[in-house]
Design an enzyme around this catalytic site. Structure first.
Site, PDB file in Angstrom:
ATOM      1  N   TYR A 118       0.935  -1.192   0.109  1.00 44.63           N
ATOM      2  CA  TYR A 118       0.026   0.083   0.180  1.00 44.63           C
ATOM      3  C   TYR A 118       0.726   1.182   0.078  1.00 44.63           C
ATOM      4  CZ  TYR A 118      -2.938   3.780   1.729  1.00 44.63           C
ATOM      5  OH  TYR A 118      -3.641   4.868   1.821  1.00 44.63           O
ATOM      6  N   GLU A 206      -3.325   7.657  -3.827  1.00 42.65           N
ATOM      7  CA  GLU A 206      -3.502   6.474  -3.278  1.00 42.65           C
ATOM      8  C   GLU A 206      -3.393   5.270  -4.186  1.00 42.65           C
ATOM      9  OE1 GLU A 206      -5.966   4.916   0.630  1.00 42.65           O
ATOM     10  OE2 GLU A 206      -7.446   4.938  -1.112  1.00 42.65           O
TER      11      GLU A 206
END
Length: 398
Positions: A118, A206
């Site tokens: 991530y 993101e």
């Protein structure tokens, strides 16, 4: 301004960030054609069909599927396009899918197992610096990771005077437990990613997941990008990426008439001039036992036309049980605002079927109160903040 995954990947790619390649399709036939073209370009045998909506968690709602041949591409794309996709980040009605991204399969077999990470770039409001947040737990909800295993989330703050430094990119790769070719690839990826964030004037990048492929390439499999609306004048090409079908239609309409409007979930509509006063008014509504239904700043020129447009927008929300108008007359005269409210009430007629509380303070506030009191309409006037709160509480109890 939110944009679609494929648009975010276009921005990333333009700054040298390696991405999962793909083509957009608007119907099943286009999906098959895109799959054929993608196979020619990349050699991929399988294709990932991804719904393009402004919401996360698409896979959980059935908006991301793997197709192993062209027949499956046609079938899956046909099923996804036109569906109302419900995810943890949409309403119960979901969002209608108008297009899909046909992407290459990047989880191919090789010498090593693929690994997911991530990574996001955003502003740390506590320090006033941009930061890179990253974790080894890619593909999962970062909120769950933060709650259950916070030690697996790392952050790297960027000094605005120097920008990101190579040693910081290396530290990120080290914390992700990478080595060899994958380590070097990750440092390049991080440097390019931050450059893209900074140069595109974004407020959020993101990437979940960032993938280490079986042959140690590092690439963005997904891309959630939020652009700063205030910087779009520097990026005319980005401004054209706006998809108003994905946005709240009342907010879109408000923007077209020059009003600052944000839709909320409450029962009391707000009409205020000035963002600070609007926030205070929302607090006032909560203290009175209600919930704000919107944020609406009519600005410093609250004339009759703008007031009428504001009323129309607020009344589109069926949950509104009362409207609080809170105007401070500094630049604008209160009596002009009051006349605008009266005129709007006349023009809208039966469309106004909820109580209206009006607090006007400042230049000619006494004249404004008299205008409203003499109008003959069911408008509750107030002068003090507490008086307005009491009247909101009173009408909500009826």
């Amino acid at each position: 301004m939110n944009i679609h995954e494929y648009q975010g990947k276009e921005i990333l790619s333009s700054f040298g960030v390696r991405i999962q390649r793909g083509l957009v399709a608007h119907n099943a036939k286009e999906a098959v054609d895109a799959a054929k073209e993608l196979t020619e370009q990349t050699g991929t045998g399988w294709h990932v069909i991804k719904a393009q909506v402004h919401a996360g968690g698409r896979g959980k709602g059935g908006g991301v599927k793997l197709a192993k041949n062209l027949k499956e591409v046609e079938e899956v794309a046909g099923n996804i396009i036109g569906m109302n996709l419900v995810t943890p980040q949409t309403s119960a009605e979901g969002k209608k899918v108008h297009q899909v991204l046909i992407a290459e399969d990047v989880y191919y077999p090789g010498d090593n197992e693929p690994e997911e990470y991530y990574m996001s770039v955003l502003l740390n409001r506590a320090t006033g610096r941009n930061m890179i947040m990253y974790s080894t737990e890619g593909g999962m909800d970062i909120e769950s990771v933060a709650e259950e295993t916070p030690h697996l989330i790392f952050t790297e703050e960027i000094d605005p005077a120097t920008g990101i430094m190579p040693f910081q990119a290396r530290r990120i790769a080290f914390n992700l437990k990478l080595s060899g070719t994958a380590f070097k690839e990750m440092t390049k990826f991080v440097m390019s990613l931050y450059k893209a964030f900074e140069k595109s004037d974004s407020s959020l990048f993101e990437i979940n997941p960032v993938l280490k492929t079986s042959d140690d390439k590092i690439l963005a499999v997904d891309a959630k990008v939020t652009l700063d609306d205030n910087a779009l004048f520097r990026h005319k090409d980005y401004a054209e990426m706006r998809d108003i079908r994905e946005e709240n239609q009342t907010e879109v309409e408000a923007r077209e008439v020059g009003l600052n409007y944000v839709d909320l979930d409450g029962n009391v509509g707000c009409m205020v001039n000035g963002a600070g006063l609007a926030m205070a008014t929302m607090d006032l509504i909560k203290q009175a036992g209600g919930e704000p239904a919107n944020f609406l700043d009519v600005g410093g020129t609250a004339d009759a036309k703008r007031v009428e447009e504001a009323f129309r927008l607020i009344l589109k929300d069926e949950n509104v049980e009362a409207i609080l108008v809170n105007i401070f007359g500094g630049i604008v005269r209160c009596d002009r605002v009051a006349q605008g409210i009266v005129d709007a009430y006349k023009n809208l007629g039966d469309a106004i079927n909820v109580p209206i509380i009006v607090r006007l303070q400042g230049t000619n506030a006494d004249i404004a109160k008299q205008l409203i009191d003499d109008s003959g309409f069911k408008i509750h006037s107030a002068v003090q903040f507490q008086e307005a709160a009491d009247k909101v509480q009173e009408v909500l109890k009826k």
